[in-house]
Scaffold this motif. Sequence first.
Motif, PDB file in Angstrom:
ATOM      1  N   PRO A 142      12.692  -1.087   0.200  1.00 39.77           N
ATOM      2  CA  PRO A 142      12.560  -1.366   1.573  1.00 39.77           C
ATOM      3  C   PRO A 142      12.432  -3.561   1.033  1.00 39.77           C
ATOM      4  CG  PRO A 142      12.205   0.834   1.525  1.00 39.77           C
ATOM      5  CD  PRO A 142      13.059   0.396   0.411  1.00 39.77           C
ATOM      6  N   ALA A 143      11.285  -2.806   0.000  1.00 39.81           N
ATOM      7  CA  ALA A 143      11.049  -4.750  -0.813  1.00 39.81           C
ATOM      8  C   ALA A 143      11.708  -5.278  -0.796  1.00 39.81           C
ATOM      9  CB  ALA A 143       9.338  -4.819  -1.226  1.00 39.81           C
TER      10      ALA A 143
ATOM     11  N   MET B 293       0.105   8.842   2.181  1.00 38.77           N
ATOM     12  CA  MET B 293      -1.135   9.249   1.351  1.00 38.77           C
ATOM     13  C   MET B 293      -0.593  10.302   0.275  1.00 38.77           C
ATOM     14  SD  MET B 293      -4.805   7.475   3.072  1.00 38.77           S
ATOM     15  CE  MET B 293      -5.202   6.940   1.709  1.00 38.77           C
ATOM     16  N   ALA B 294      -0.802  10.698   1.006  1.00 34.67           N
ATOM     17  CA  ALA B 294      -0.456  12.325   0.106  1.00 34.67           C
ATOM     18  C   ALA B 294       0.899  12.011  -0.558  1.00 34.67           C
ATOM     19  CB  ALA B 294      -1.100  13.819   0.356  1.00 34.67           C
ATOM     20  N   LEU B 295       1.909  11.606  -0.026  1.00 34.69           N
ATOM     21  CA  LEU B 295       3.323  11.776  -0.332  1.00 34.69           C
ATOM     22  C   LEU B 295       3.008  11.360  -1.735  1.00 34.69           C
ATOM     23  CD1 LEU B 295       5.893  11.999   2.588  1.00 34.69           C
ATOM     24  CD2 LEU B 295       5.750  13.459   0.943  1.00 34.69           C
ATOM     25  N   ASP B 296       2.510   9.169  -1.315  1.00 37.26           N
ATOM     26  CA  ASP B 296       2.210   8.668  -2.967  1.00 37.26           C
ATOM     27  C   ASP B 296       1.802   8.923  -3.592  1.00 37.26           C
ATOM     28  OD1 ASP B 296       2.824   5.709  -3.393  1.00 37.26           O
ATOM     29  OD2 ASP B 296       0.395   6.161  -3.039  1.00 37.26           O
TER      30      ASP B 296
ATOM     31  N   ALA C 213       6.343   5.049   5.741  1.00 38.65           N
ATOM     32  CA  ALA C 213       5.326   4.568   5.280  1.00 38.65           C
ATOM     33  C   ALA C 213       4.689   5.008   4.113  1.00 38.65           C
ATOM     34  CB  ALA C 213       3.868   5.261   6.168  1.00 38.65           C
ATOM     35  N   ALA C 214       5.142   6.164   3.693  1.00 38.84           N
ATOM     36  CA  ALA C 214       4.352   6.192   2.078  1.00 38.84           C
ATOM     37  C   ALA C 214       5.120   5.473   1.384  1.00 38.84           C
ATOM     38  CB  ALA C 214       4.973   7.588   1.975  1.00 38.84           C
ATOM     39  N   ILE C 215       6.824   5.139   1.727  1.00 36.50           N
ATOM     40  CA  ILE C 215       7.707   4.239   0.893  1.00 36.50           C
ATOM     41  C   ILE C 215       6.680   2.771   0.600  1.00 36.50           C
ATOM     42  CG2 ILE C 215       9.089   2.807   0.472  1.00 36.50           C
ATOM     43  CD1 ILE C 215      10.973   5.238   1.530  1.00 36.50           C
TER      44      ILE C 215
END
Length: 303
Positions: free
Chosen positions: A30-31, A11-14, A85-87
């Motif tokens: 990735p999407a 969450m912080a990285l995003d 996860a951030a990605i």
Amino acid sequence: MSIAAIVTIAMALDALLGEPRWLWQKLPHPAVLMGRAIDALDSRWNIGTARRAKGVAAIALLGTAAIAIGVLLSQGGVIFSAVIAAILIAQRSLCDHVAAVASALRLSLPEGRAAVAMIVGRDTAQMDAPAVTRAAIESAAENFSDGVIAPLFWLGIGGLPGLILYKMVNTADSMIGHLTPRHAQFGWAAARLDDFMNLVPARISALLISALSRPRPVWSDIATEARQHRSPNAGWPEAAMARAIGVALSGPRAYHGKMQMHPFVNPNGSKNPRPLHIDAAVTVLWKAWSVVFSIALLFILFL
């Protein structure tokens, strides 16, 4: 502990970095890779007879692959998992895109239409300023559930495998889960599984938004309007957001040149929303994000 750490770091990285364009100009997101896999199965399997069965097989194959990739990536440890996860979390990019609509509308209506066209699937060419504003706010509410709370929920439930499975299903739904002649059968499994995987996150999103509203809306009112929405899940955060910022959302809109007469959500709210209401919606999203982030921190500190 490790899942809470992954959630908190991700969450912080995003929030700090969002979607770094320089990276995705060099590497496929990735999407995008998920989309290519879905498109390949759609092209090869969505033909002939038994299309619903083929669609079930396709989503089973995609889901199995997503889980396997998640298990493999999980071996990289907490920091690596948090980066992955951030990605796949979209708080910063969502808020930036929605806020950009308000900024564009303050310049001109055509620029507002162009900005909102980047985040909604409906026709925007004939939208007036209130319609552009409503579309931006609706996208903010719905995508907060789909792009932030649901990924975090499935990350918390199943780690990276759960998160990547959710993103695969959600991407499949966006590509093939529509009731078009081509995808009504083949996309059935993707649409139904996406509905299931968003069932709890949509209601959590509505609860977060409503809890931060003053005065706090009546939950039964949110529930009543959510159940009348064209989507089994999108109506929950939308109804909560409408009341949080005092506007009427949904209502008539055009898709593919055809006008659809949807009822208003929170019909007693303002039907003439302005850019400041978009700003208010973005503020609500960041407050809700802060609550989730704080809960994840508490898990690290006390559990």
